[in-house]
Structure formats: structure tokens, C-alpha cells
Scaffold this motif. Structure first.
Motif, PDB file in Angstrom:
ATOM      1  N   LEU A 105      56.690  32.008  63.746  1.00 54.67           N
ATOM      2  CA  LEU A 105      56.365  32.845  62.592  1.00 54.67           C
ATOM      3  C   LEU A 105      57.021  34.215  62.698  1.00 54.67           C
ATOM      4  O   LEU A 105      57.578  34.728  61.720  1.00 54.67           O
ATOM      5  N   ALA A 115      51.016  36.320  60.788  1.00 55.17           N
ATOM      6  CA  ALA A 115      51.334  35.263  61.751  1.00 55.17           C
ATOM      7  C   ALA A 115      50.058  34.702  62.377  1.00 55.17           C
ATOM      8  O   ALA A 115      49.878  33.480  62.459  1.00 55.17           O
ATOM      9  N   ALA A 183      53.934  32.839  54.298  1.00 59.30           N
ATOM     10  CA  ALA A 183      54.738  33.197  55.481  1.00 59.30           C
ATOM     11  C   ALA A 183      56.227  33.003  55.203  1.00 59.30           C
ATOM     12  O   ALA A 183      57.051  33.820  55.577  1.00 59.30           O
TER      13      ALA A 183
END
Length: 188
Positions: A105, A115, A183
Motif C-alpha cells: 500500500l 494503508a 487506496a
């Protein structure tokens, strides 16, 4: 682990392990201390089976590959998800999972807070999905049909066949994509 795979997590007790090994209960207690510690060690051992070899270079695809493997490792053990969900372990193999996902991440340009949140969301999603796969009753579809007939659930009636469709791999992919969406776009 043999006791877990043969008889399930409820059979895993210090006394049951001692009986299985043919040793005194005190010997097992001295080694692990408590049932909670035994379960933690077993959860970590399951995660020790998770391979981090030959993962994709793309960070998001790497995460998805890790969680596909994680699901498989949990499914390989009777009550694997139930065992892992009942622990919050800070052992080597468990930390390796967290480290690999957080690193991917961060490589994707995701900030630290997102993350961590994404890791936990994926972890709980996969463990919950596998728990459902491992505990779904044999008569679940029949009971669902009986409830639809007995009560008024018009929305569920319109999606009856889709709702009953059991494609855990498709649900895994959908859930991972949904949880990784933010993300994926934060790193752009």
C-alpha cells in the motif's frame, strides 16, 4: 493442527492436545501456558503457510494475490477462519502478512493511515468471507426459500437466484476491489 483439522476449533483444548500427544496436561501447559496462547500460536502457524513468493510487481495486484492466498490457507484448515478471527496475534507470521500488505500500500502511494485502515478492512473481510464459507449450513438455501415463502421480502424475491448463488471467489474479488478502490486512487 491435526486436532483442529480433524475435530474443529472447539476440540482444541490443552487437555485435548495432551491426550492427542499422549503426554500429561502439565507438559502442554508448561509449553504454551493457556488455551488462548495455544490458539494464538496455531493462528500464527496457519499464517506461516502463506507464501509471499512470486507476487506481482504492481502493488495493488500484489495485495490481491496475498489475500487470495490468505483465503486459501484459511480454507485449508477446518475452522481456520474461526480460529484466526478469535485471535489478535503479534507473532512472526502474522506480522509478515501485515508488513507485506502495508508495504504494498505504501508502494502504491497510499498514506499511512489509509494503508492501515485498508489492511484491517481487507483482513476482516477475508476472514469473514472464509468463516461464512466454512460454516454455511447444508440446508441454508432451503431455509432461505422457506423464509421467503413465509414472509414478505419483495426485494429479496426479485434477486432470489442471484442471492442464493454461491460464488465466494467472485465475492472475494468484488470485496477486494471495493476496499482497494480508495487506496488505488489516492496513489494516483
Amino acid at each position: 493442527m491435526t486436532l483442529l483439522d480433524g475435530d474443529g476449533v472447539d476440540a482444541v483444548t490443552l487437555r485435548g492436545v495432551a491426550r492427542r500427544l499422549g503426554v500429561h496436561l502439565n507438559s502442554v501447559s508448561l509449553q504454551v501456558g493457556s488455551k488462548a496462547r495455544l490458539l494464538d500460536l496455531m493462528a500464527d502457524a496457519i499464517l506461516g503457510e502463506l507464501s509471499f513468493d512470486d507476487l506481482p510487481a504492481d502493488p495493488i495486484e500484489r495485495i490481491k494475490a496475498i489475500f487470495r492466498r490468505y483465503r486459501r490457507v484459511l480454507l485449508d484448515h477446518r475452522d481456520g477462519a474461526h480460529l484466526v478471527s478469535g485471535t489478535r496475534v503479534s507473532e512472526t507470521n502474522t506480522l509478515r502478512l501485515g508488513n507485506a500488505v502495508i508495504a504494498a500500500l505504501l508502494d502504491a502511494g497510499v498514506d499511512a493511515e489509509l494503508a492501515v485502515t485498508t489492511f484491517w478492512g481487507l483482513n476482516y473481510f477475508v476472514v469473514g468471507l472464509v468463516h461464512e464459507e466454512q460454516t454455511l449450513p447444508d440446508d441454508g438455501a432451503q431455509r432461505f426459500e422457506q423464509e421467503l415463502e413465509a414472509h414478505s421480502f419483495p426485494a429479496l424475491e426479485t434477486v432470489r437466484d442471484l442471492f442464493l448463488g454461491d460464488d465466494a471467489e467472485a465475492r472475494l474479488e468484488f470485496g477486494m476491489d471495493a476496499l482497494l478502490h480508495r487506496a488505488r486512487h489516492q496513489g494516483d
